[in-house]
Design a protein around this motif. Sequence first.
Motif, PDB file in Angstrom:
ATOM      1  N   ALA A 234      46.529  21.556  86.869  1.00 47.82           N
ATOM      2  CA  ALA A 234      45.136  21.706  87.305  1.00 47.82           C
ATOM      3  C   ALA A 234      44.513  22.971  86.706  1.00 47.82           C
ATOM      4  CB  ALA A 234      45.082  21.749  88.828  1.00 47.82           C
ATOM      5  N   GLU A 235      45.282  24.052  86.663  1.00 44.34           N
ATOM      6  CA  GLU A 235      44.776  25.300  86.055  1.00 44.34           C
ATOM      7  C   GLU A 235      44.492  25.091  84.565  1.00 44.34           C
ATOM      8  OE1 GLU A 235      47.868  28.044  86.880  1.00 44.34           O
ATOM      9  OE2 GLU A 235      47.296  28.356  88.987  1.00 44.34           O
ATOM     10  N   TYR A 236      45.352  24.311  83.923  1.00 47.11           N
ATOM     11  CA  TYR A 236      45.159  24.015  82.490  1.00 47.11           C
ATOM     12  C   TYR A 236      43.837  23.277  82.264  1.00 47.11           C
ATOM     13  CZ  TYR A 236      46.098  21.999  77.866  1.00 47.11           C
ATOM     14  OH  TYR A 236      46.012  21.609  76.554  1.00 47.11           O
ATOM     15  N   VAL A 237      43.520  22.338  83.164  1.00 46.56           N
ATOM     16  CA  VAL A 237      42.261  21.589  83.044  1.00 46.56           C
ATOM     17  C   VAL A 237      41.073  22.544  83.110  1.00 46.56           C
ATOM     18  CG1 VAL A 237      40.773  19.889  84.183  1.00 46.56           C
ATOM     19  CG2 VAL A 237      43.231  19.457  83.975  1.00 46.56           C
ATOM     20  N   VAL A 238      41.121  23.504  84.060  1.00 49.45           N
ATOM     21  CA  VAL A 238      40.013  24.451  84.228  1.00 49.45           C
ATOM     22  C   VAL A 238      39.915  25.394  83.026  1.00 49.45           C
ATOM     23  CG1 VAL A 238      39.111  26.318  85.671  1.00 49.45           C
ATOM     24  CG2 VAL A 238      40.131  24.286  86.737  1.00 49.45           C
ATOM     25  N   GLN A 239      41.097  25.883  82.583  1.00 51.11           N
ATOM     26  CA  GLN A 239      41.098  26.832  81.465  1.00 51.11           C
ATOM     27  C   GLN A 239      40.586  26.187  80.181  1.00 51.11           C
ATOM     28  OE1 GLN A 239      45.162  28.071  81.353  1.00 51.11           O
ATOM     29  NE2 GLN A 239      45.030  29.296  83.236  1.00 51.11           N
ATOM     30  N   GLN A 240      41.006  24.947  79.935  1.00 45.17           N
ATOM     31  CA  GLN A 240      40.625  24.260  78.694  1.00 45.17           C
ATOM     32  C   GLN A 240      39.290  23.536  78.811  1.00 45.17           C
ATOM     33  OE1 GLN A 240      42.425  24.632  75.871  1.00 45.17           O
ATOM     34  NE2 GLN A 240      43.758  25.982  77.061  1.00 45.17           N
ATOM     35  N   LYS A 241      38.715  23.535  80.033  1.00 43.70           N
ATOM     36  CA  LYS A 241      37.432  22.861  80.271  1.00 43.70           C
ATOM     37  C   LYS A 241      37.465  21.406  79.784  1.00 43.70           C
ATOM     38  CE  LYS A 241      34.415  26.938  80.224  1.00 43.70           C
ATOM     39  NZ  LYS A 241      35.470  27.906  80.452  1.00 43.70           N
ATOM     40  N   LEU A 242      38.514  20.695  80.225  1.00 35.01           N
ATOM     41  CA  LEU A 242      38.667  19.306  79.825  1.00 35.01           C
ATOM     42  C   LEU A 242      37.596  18.438  80.488  1.00 35.01           C
ATOM     43  CD1 LEU A 242      42.551  18.899  80.030  1.00 35.01           C
ATOM     44  CD2 LEU A 242      41.152  19.511  78.055  1.00 35.01           C
ATOM     45  N   SER A 243      37.176  17.419  79.783  1.00 40.75           N
ATOM     46  CA  SER A 243      36.134  16.533  80.301  1.00 40.75           C
ATOM     47  C   SER A 243      36.758  15.374  81.077  1.00 40.75           C
ATOM     48  CB  SER A 243      35.280  15.995  79.155  1.00 40.75           C
ATOM     49  OG  SER A 243      36.079  15.222  78.270  1.00 40.75           O
ATOM     50  N   GLY A 244      35.875  14.599  81.709  1.00 46.60           N
ATOM     51  CA  GLY A 244      36.295  13.434  82.477  1.00 46.60           C
ATOM     52  C   GLY A 244      35.091  12.855  83.187  1.00 46.60           C
ATOM     53  N   ASP A 245      35.317  11.795  83.957  1.00 47.47           N
ATOM     54  CA  ASP A 245      34.183  11.260  84.723  1.00 47.47           C
ATOM     55  C   ASP A 245      34.197  11.875  86.122  1.00 47.47           C
ATOM     56  OD1 ASP A 245      35.990   9.815  86.386  1.00 47.47           O
ATOM     57  OD2 ASP A 245      36.035   8.188  84.941  1.00 47.47           O
ATOM     58  N   PRO A 246      33.111  11.696  86.911  1.00 49.61           N
ATOM     59  CA  PRO A 246      33.043  12.320  88.245  1.00 49.61           C
ATOM     60  C   PRO A 246      34.214  11.937  89.150  1.00 49.61           C
ATOM     61  CG  PRO A 246      30.886  11.507  87.600  1.00 49.61           C
ATOM     62  CD  PRO A 246      31.829  11.019  86.554  1.00 49.61           C
ATOM     63  N   THR A 247      34.649  10.686  89.043  1.00 46.99           N
ATOM     64  CA  THR A 247      35.776  10.242  89.889  1.00 46.99           C
ATOM     65  C   THR A 247      37.055  10.996  89.536  1.00 46.99           C
ATOM     66  OG1 THR A 247      34.788   8.039  90.034  1.00 46.99           O
ATOM     67  CG2 THR A 247      37.095   8.230  90.640  1.00 46.99           C
TER      68      THR A 247
END
Length: 541
Positions: A234-247
């Motif tokens: 989860a921290e990696y997602v925030v650090q890398q600013k990964l995209s995705g859909d709202p769900t």
Amino acid sequence: MSISLIKKPRSRMNEKQLLIAEIGKAKASSNRQIWFIATIFLILNLIIITCALLYVPVDTVKSIQQLSPTKIPQTDFLKLSIPVAILFFGFAVSFLGIKRLEQFDSEINQIRTYLSNQLLEERKITLQEREKFGEELTRNINEIKETIKTISENYVSESIDNRKESIEKYLAEFTKNTDIAIDNINTMLLPYKWLEQKKEEVDFLVNIRTAGIAKERVEQFNSENKKDISLKIAEYVVQQKLSGDPTDFHNLSADVAINENKPLAADIIDLGLSFFPHDINLLADGIKYHSESGNFTRAGELYFLIQEIEFSRWNWRLFVFVGDYLELIGKIKDAMEIYEQYKQYLPLDERAYSQPALYFKKSGKYHEAIEILEKCLQVCPKCEQAAFVLSDCYLKRGEYENVLTATDRSLESSADEQPSVNQSSIIWNKALALDAITHRNISKYKALSTLENHKDELIAKAKKCITYYNLCLSMDDCISVFKIRGPERIKILKGIMEANNLSDEEIDSMADKIKSPMDMINSLEDLSKLKELFDDDSHEQ
């Protein structure tokens, strides 16, 4: 050698068989010759007689008459007597010849019988010789096999020993060279040894390119109870600013919040809002996680944005989380206004009633809470949460009969694939109400001296109470406090029944089957069961 042993008796047998066959042929040929000669002789005699009758000279007849002591007249009989005499002589000779041939035939038959007997004996002897030869041949073959086996084993053993020595030498040399190579590699890798600490991190972060993929990985590691890895993803997602859909952002933040990391869940929602700033669910999640993690400044900013959205676009999540936020910051009046709007726009959603009722319940205002919840039960077709909160309020007020009614309504409404209330909690409230009613009735009947008259009623009520306690304790979502208090309440109920001469074998049997946590601890051989018993309550009401 073996061929001659087999074929020699067989050759003698063949010779005798051929001899018998030749004798048979000779006999048949002699018979044919006899009958042929006799037939020829007969024909010749007939020819002679005929010729004599026709052509015998007169001088010959006269000479025969002169030789006779009596005078024989010259007649045809005289002419016939000469060939008859010759015929008689021929028959005599033929008869003697046939007799001789009969003797010859008899001797041939004797010889044939003798040879047949001899042949039969030869066959018996040949069969015995074959059997003996077969046994001898088998014995010789077995001896040869054993000899070959012994020689082969010796040869193979010597070959293996020689091969083993060469392999051992090769392995020793290979091991030595391998150890040297490993030492060289380890020496070369020493400057990079610090990367070993990162190997697991690199493995579980491979190919995470979107928030959706990260969500799947987090769910996987949560199921494997590897919460630290889930949080790193989860921290990696925030650090890398990964995209995705709202769900994806909504579900990922929920998985992180389960691990009691509300600030990280709030950061994930903020990342999602950077892509989808007007998404209703992300705004609701943001105000929830920021307020629960103590970041009221960010929660206030989101609340300011939410106020610009018309109520007609709000969903249950936004109504509930905004109401919770307003309660947390002490704006109860504003919260109640939100709940009124909730009832107006989503009139069949029980949470529009249970939310304000929960506030009054926490404040000890059970009457106000009950009033709201009773109305909810009249308006909403499915109201498991409202009915459960109502049963809690009635328990606090000691209205145990109403508790039974409310829990029945909650159980009815919770017949769903994803119930919103902990099922064991509903059963627990029902068992508590029956427990309290049983004790209250014992005290009431005892004061009226009618305890004995209501014995069957009290026993039936106690059985029903213990049944619900057992049901609660057997459920998968049973929380730890119930596991501790349930066996205690059953023991107390059993003791009260016995103290008032209301004991029953079935009650005793039901109570004895229940083991308290301390009983389990005393009998544990594996202390890991203790950890399972007091696991963190993820289903706390």
